[in-house]
Design a protein around this motif. Structure first.
Motif, mmCIF file in Angstrom:
data_model
loop_
_atom_site.group_PDB
_atom_site.id
_atom_site.type_symbol
_atom_site.label_atom_id
_atom_site.label_comp_id
_atom_site.label_asym_id
_atom_site.label_seq_id
_atom_site.Cartn_x
_atom_site.Cartn_y
_atom_site.Cartn_z
ATOM 1 N N ALA A 1 23.614 43.496 6.043
ATOM 2 C CA ALA A 1 22.070 42.826 5.518
ATOM 3 C C ALA A 1 21.958 41.411 6.737
ATOM 4 O O ALA A 1 22.951 40.706 6.427
ATOM 5 C CB ALA A 1 22.128 41.823 3.926
ATOM 6 N N HIS B 1 26.712 40.169 2.832
ATOM 7 C CA HIS B 1 27.000 41.407 2.320
ATOM 8 C C HIS B 1 27.144 41.875 3.954
ATOM 9 O O HIS B 1 25.974 42.278 5.018
ATOM 10 C CB HIS B 1 25.699 42.445 1.170
ATOM 11 C CG HIS B 1 25.692 41.962 0.340
ATOM 12 N ND1 HIS B 1 24.987 42.441 -0.823
ATOM 13 C CD2 HIS B 1 26.613 41.515 -0.521
ATOM 14 C CE1 HIS B 1 25.647 42.141 -1.789
ATOM 15 N NE2 HIS B 1 26.258 41.462 -1.729
ATOM 16 N N HIS C 1 18.228 38.672 3.008
ATOM 17 C CA HIS C 1 19.222 38.816 1.882
ATOM 18 C C HIS C 1 19.360 37.817 1.238
ATOM 19 O O HIS C 1 19.446 37.376 0.096
ATOM 20 C CB HIS C 1 20.138 39.237 2.583
ATOM 21 C CG HIS C 1 21.224 39.655 1.369
ATOM 22 N ND1 HIS C 1 21.526 41.006 0.204
ATOM 23 C CD2 HIS C 1 22.546 39.501 1.103
ATOM 24 C CE1 HIS C 1 22.258 40.059 -0.062
ATOM 25 N NE2 HIS C 1 23.034 39.887 0.514
ATOM 26 N N CYS C 2 19.655 36.666 2.406
ATOM 27 C CA CYS C 2 19.454 35.517 2.286
ATOM 28 C C CYS C 2 19.570 34.660 3.208
ATOM 29 O O CYS C 2 19.837 34.665 4.138
ATOM 30 C CB CYS C 2 21.756 35.348 1.656
ATOM 31 S SG CYS C 2 22.275 33.559 1.365
ATOM 32 N N ARG D 1 16.792 33.830 -3.590
ATOM 33 C CA ARG D 1 17.044 34.036 -2.164
ATOM 34 C C ARG D 1 17.812 33.328 -1.592
ATOM 35 O O ARG D 1 18.203 33.387 -0.321
ATOM 36 C CB ARG D 1 15.863 34.786 -1.930
ATOM 37 C CG ARG D 1 16.012 35.672 -0.801
ATOM 38 C CD ARG D 1 16.385 37.428 -1.863
ATOM 39 N NE ARG D 1 15.525 37.607 -2.091
ATOM 40 C CZ ARG D 1 14.322 38.680 -1.242
ATOM 41 N NH1 ARG D 1 14.081 38.515 0.319
ATOM 42 N NH2 ARG D 1 12.812 38.603 -1.559
ATOM 43 N N ASP E 1 12.251 40.873 3.216
ATOM 44 C CA ASP E 1 14.400 41.732 4.018
ATOM 45 C C ASP E 1 14.830 40.593 4.422
ATOM 46 O O ASP E 1 16.451 41.425 4.702
ATOM 47 C CB ASP E 1 13.171 41.823 5.923
ATOM 48 C CG ASP E 1 12.222 43.332 6.288
ATOM 49 O OD1 ASP E 1 12.019 44.018 4.751
ATOM 50 O OD2 ASP E 1 11.636 43.040 6.823
#
Ligand code: UT7
Length: 338
Positions: free
Chosen positions: A318, A315, A260-261, A285, A258
């Motif tokens: 996120a 984003h 995002h980064c 990632r 889950d």
């Protein structure tokens, strides 16, 4: 009759969000090739064992507070916040301009944040996330509206430039963030902070405090420089960062997929690779910049966060995972809804 809760209702806690970031690194680039002429090392070893290609070194007279102030100016501009709006300045550093006053007070003077209370936090490379969590608590409890958090270090000032085990690893820089309540975001969703003083000696600067004061003999014995057991630190870094990451994932009910980064401490590419493998997610990632700056201690995760934010990589909405490790030992992690 009024109930207790209606007579004196406790205000609900507020979320805290990062509303702007900034960073600054010195101009001077120190390459691996240059290090080859300073100690017995070579570019190939440094790249293969660490991933570092070059680092930035602050000029004489360019102090931690100067880099911190530059990062802070960018963060304020990015957030649309004026210096007078800042209630609290927290600087994470182990290389303060002066033992006292705090580097935060020097930054206050540089940027004109006349309404702020100022203090430094010493949690080595984990300091920026420690400060983010302190800021979150102040905002949640309505003790502050706007907090400036900075991770800044001039590690070149405490590196032993004759020790190849350490001098190839570190660089100078600063990263900053402005935190405030943002009703449209959950902001910092969960944070975990941990320490283990039993391992204090594997990464430390023994001299300069009251235990081993500054004397000619102690300085000649290089006790006022950073010392590290690299192999042991490496092991502890992977274990502690994984522990910290797993705890915030569990607290938020999120899985690595889950996220995002991931913005990790930038100490060694092999530490990050070990984390990616254990988390079961790809290296793509992770936001990585250690090849350019080396390990900038408290600044590392803050600079990486600013870079990731400016590059458009993060984003809105996120989840972002920040995870750090440093001397103390200290470690911490945060999941932020960007
Ligand atoms: O921000 C705080 C967190 N810091 C860290 O997380 C750092 C964690 N540790 C590391 O990143 C790694 O342990 C190092 C990069 C410091 C060292 O890598 P390593 O693979 O653990 O190397 P090592 O210490 O086991 O040393 C391997 C060999 C040794 O030679 P011998 O004994 O095998 O003959 C070292 O003397 O590499 C030698 N060596 C070097 N050779 C060329 C150590 N430093 C260098 C160097 N250049 N700069």
């Amino acid at each position: 009759m009024k109930t207790h809760s209606t007579v004196n209702p406790l205000p609900p806690n507020r979320s805290a969000s990062i509303i702007g970031t900034g960073s600054h690194v010195p101009e001077r680039v120190l390459t691996n090739a240059e290090l080859e002429s300073m100690v017995e090392t070579n570019h190939q070893w440094i790249v293969e064992r660490t991933g570092i290609v070059e680092r930035r070194i602050a000029a004489d007279g360019e102090c931690t507070s100067h880099m911190a102030a530059e990062a802070a100016r960018q963060a304020m501009k990015n957030a649309g916040v004026a210096p007078a709006e800042i209630d609290l300045i927290l600087v994470a550093t182990i290389t303060p301009d002066t033992v006292f006053p705090s580097t935060a007070c020097h930054v206050q003077r540089h940027i004109g944040a006349v309404n702020a209370a100022c203090m430094d936090v010493n949690a080595a490379c984990s300091g920026f996330l420690y400060c983010v969590e302190i800021a979150r608590q102040f905002i949640a409890n309505r003790a502050a509206e706007t907090v400036l958090v900075i991770g800044a270090d001039k590690l070149s000032s405490i590196v032993n430039w004759q020790d190849r085990n350490t001098c190839v690893l570190f660089g100078d820089g600063a990263g900053a963030a402005i935190l405030r309540h943002n009703p449209e975001s959950r902001g910092i969703i969960a944070t975990y902070m941990g320490s283990d003083g039993n391992h204090a000696d594997i990464l430390h600067m023994p001299g300069g405090g009251c235990a081993i004061p500054i004397t000619r003999e102690n300085v000649d014995a290089k006790l006022n420089t950073l010392q590290m057991n690299g192999r042991e630190t490496f092991k502890q870094a992977v274990t502690s960062m994984m522990r910290a990451a797993n705890i915030v994932l569990e607290r938020t009910g999120l899985s690595p997929d889950d996220i995002h980064c991931v913005i990790p401490h930038q100490a060694n590419i092999r530490i990050i690779e070990a984390m990616a493998e254990r988390m079961g997610i790809g290296m793509d990632r992770f936001h990585i910049n250690l090849e350019k700056y080396g390990n900038t201690s408290a600044a590392a995760v803050a600079i990486a966060l600013d870079e990731a934010a400016r590059s458009g990589r993060l984003h809105r909405g996120a989840p972002v995972l920040l995870v750090v490790f440093g001397g103390g030992l200290t470690y911490a992690s945060s999941i932020i809804e960007w």
